[in-house]
Design a protein around this motif. Structure first.
Motif, PDB file in Angstrom:
ATOM      1  N   LYS A  11     -20.708  29.800  -2.498  1.00 14.42           N
ATOM      2  CA  LYS A  11     -20.664  29.292  -1.126  1.00 14.42           C
ATOM      3  C   LYS A  11     -21.740  29.974  -0.300  1.00 14.42           C
ATOM      4  CE  LYS A  11     -19.257  27.140   2.558  1.00 14.42           C
ATOM      5  NZ  LYS A  11     -19.512  25.696   2.707  1.00 14.42           N
ATOM      6  N   SER A  12     -22.551  29.158   0.370  1.00 17.92           N
ATOM      7  CA  SER A  12     -23.590  29.667   1.260  1.00 17.92           C
ATOM      8  C   SER A  12     -23.420  29.055   2.636  1.00 17.92           C
ATOM      9  CB  SER A  12     -24.990  29.311   0.737  1.00 17.92           C
ATOM     10  OG  SER A  12     -25.204  29.850  -0.543  1.00 17.92           O
ATOM     11  N   ASP A  56     -20.004  25.112  -2.626  1.00 17.14           N
ATOM     12  CA  ASP A  56     -21.286  24.542  -3.035  1.00 17.14           C
ATOM     13  C   ASP A  56     -21.321  24.255  -4.531  1.00 17.14           C
ATOM     14  OD1 ASP A  56     -22.158  24.863  -0.418  1.00 17.14           O
ATOM     15  OD2 ASP A  56     -22.942  26.870  -0.799  1.00 17.14           O
ATOM     16  N   ASP A  57     -20.594  25.068  -5.280  1.00 13.05           N
ATOM     17  CA  ASP A  57     -20.554  24.901  -6.735  1.00 13.05           C
ATOM     18  C   ASP A  57     -19.290  25.567  -7.245  1.00 13.05           C
ATOM     19  OD1 ASP A  57     -21.356  24.053  -9.195  1.00 13.05           O
ATOM     20  OD2 ASP A  57     -22.873  25.613  -9.497  1.00 13.05           O
TER      21      ASP A  57
END
Length: 243
Positions: A11-12, A56-57
């Motif tokens: 997560k960004s 995010d992934d």
């Protein structure tokens, strides 16, 4: 089967990477405690589990279901989890009982009579059955946090997420909330919490995870991680906290 499985969570926020390749499993009835400095990613990790942030992934599974699938109904997923925030997040214009029944009635379409019955049982469990008609401002901080925990427990969640639930409390009120969580732990509630209360972490955690720069740098039984940490950064963090 694990209640919760995280695999490769990233997560960004813009260019700032908050979580990088975090994997974690939580078995039924297990209590996992996250520790680490402010900004290490603990709160963001809980918010990703509760779908308040989009990862995010990576994959988050609740009881084997991939809840990071964009087709998933987030409200339905959240009905199977309870989340408690450090700042209580109670509505000041509603009574204690109304605060607890709001989500079951409005979001999950539970009949009001049934939701009220659930809410009274939850208040009984947190020792506040006599405060059902009070307003949050009439309560101490410790009582408000116990109401917030009752609200999170009202629909018998599979998983309870607790985000620094004692950090906003005066020191003399911390104990009553920690005693309640100890009781939930003994009742077999599956929990993930982040805390700076190391004595509490030592007494309730099946596993302690030390986060640093968005990764789980060290994990293991509480006695090992808190009593004999292997990583230098864990040692530095604990020495600052304990002295």
């Amino acid at each position: 089967m694990n209640v919760l499985s995280l695999r490769g969570i990233r997560k960004s926020f813009g260019a700032h990477v908050v979580l990088r390749d975090v994997s974690l499993e939580v078995a039924e009835g297990e209590c996992v405690v996250l520790i680490g400095a402010s900004g290490s990613g603990k709160s963001t990790l809980l918010r990703c589990v509760n779908l308040l942030e989009v990862v995010d992934d990576g994959v988050v599974e609740l009881d084997g279901q991939d809840i990071t699938d964009p087709r998933v109904n987030a409200d339905e997923v959240r009905s199977r989890m309870g989340m408690v925030f450090q700042s209580y997040n109670l509505f000041p214009h509603l009574s204690v009982l109304q605060n607890i029944t709001l989500a079951p009635v409005r979001v999950h379409k539970v009949a009001r009579a049934e939701a009220t019955e659930w809410a009274r049982a939850a208040l009984e469990r947190v020792g506040l059955a006599d405060k059902a008609n009070a307003r949050p401002d009439d309560l101490s901080g410790g009582q408000q946090q116990r109401v917030a925990i009752a609200r999170a427990m009202v629909n018998s969640p599979r998983l309870l997420l607790l985000d620094e639930v004692t950090s906003a409390l005066d020191p003399e009120l911390v104990g009553e909330v920690l005693d309640l969580l100890q009781g939930l732990r003994e009742d077999g509630m599956t929990m993930i919490l982040n805390t700076h209360e190391m004595g509490f972490a030592r007494s309730v955690a099946d596993e302690v995870c030390f986060l640093s720069d968005g990764v789980i740098l060290e994990r293991g039984p509480a006695q090992q991680v808190l009593g004999a940490p292997q990583e230098e950064r864990t040692q530095r963090f604990l020495s600052r906290l304990l002295h």
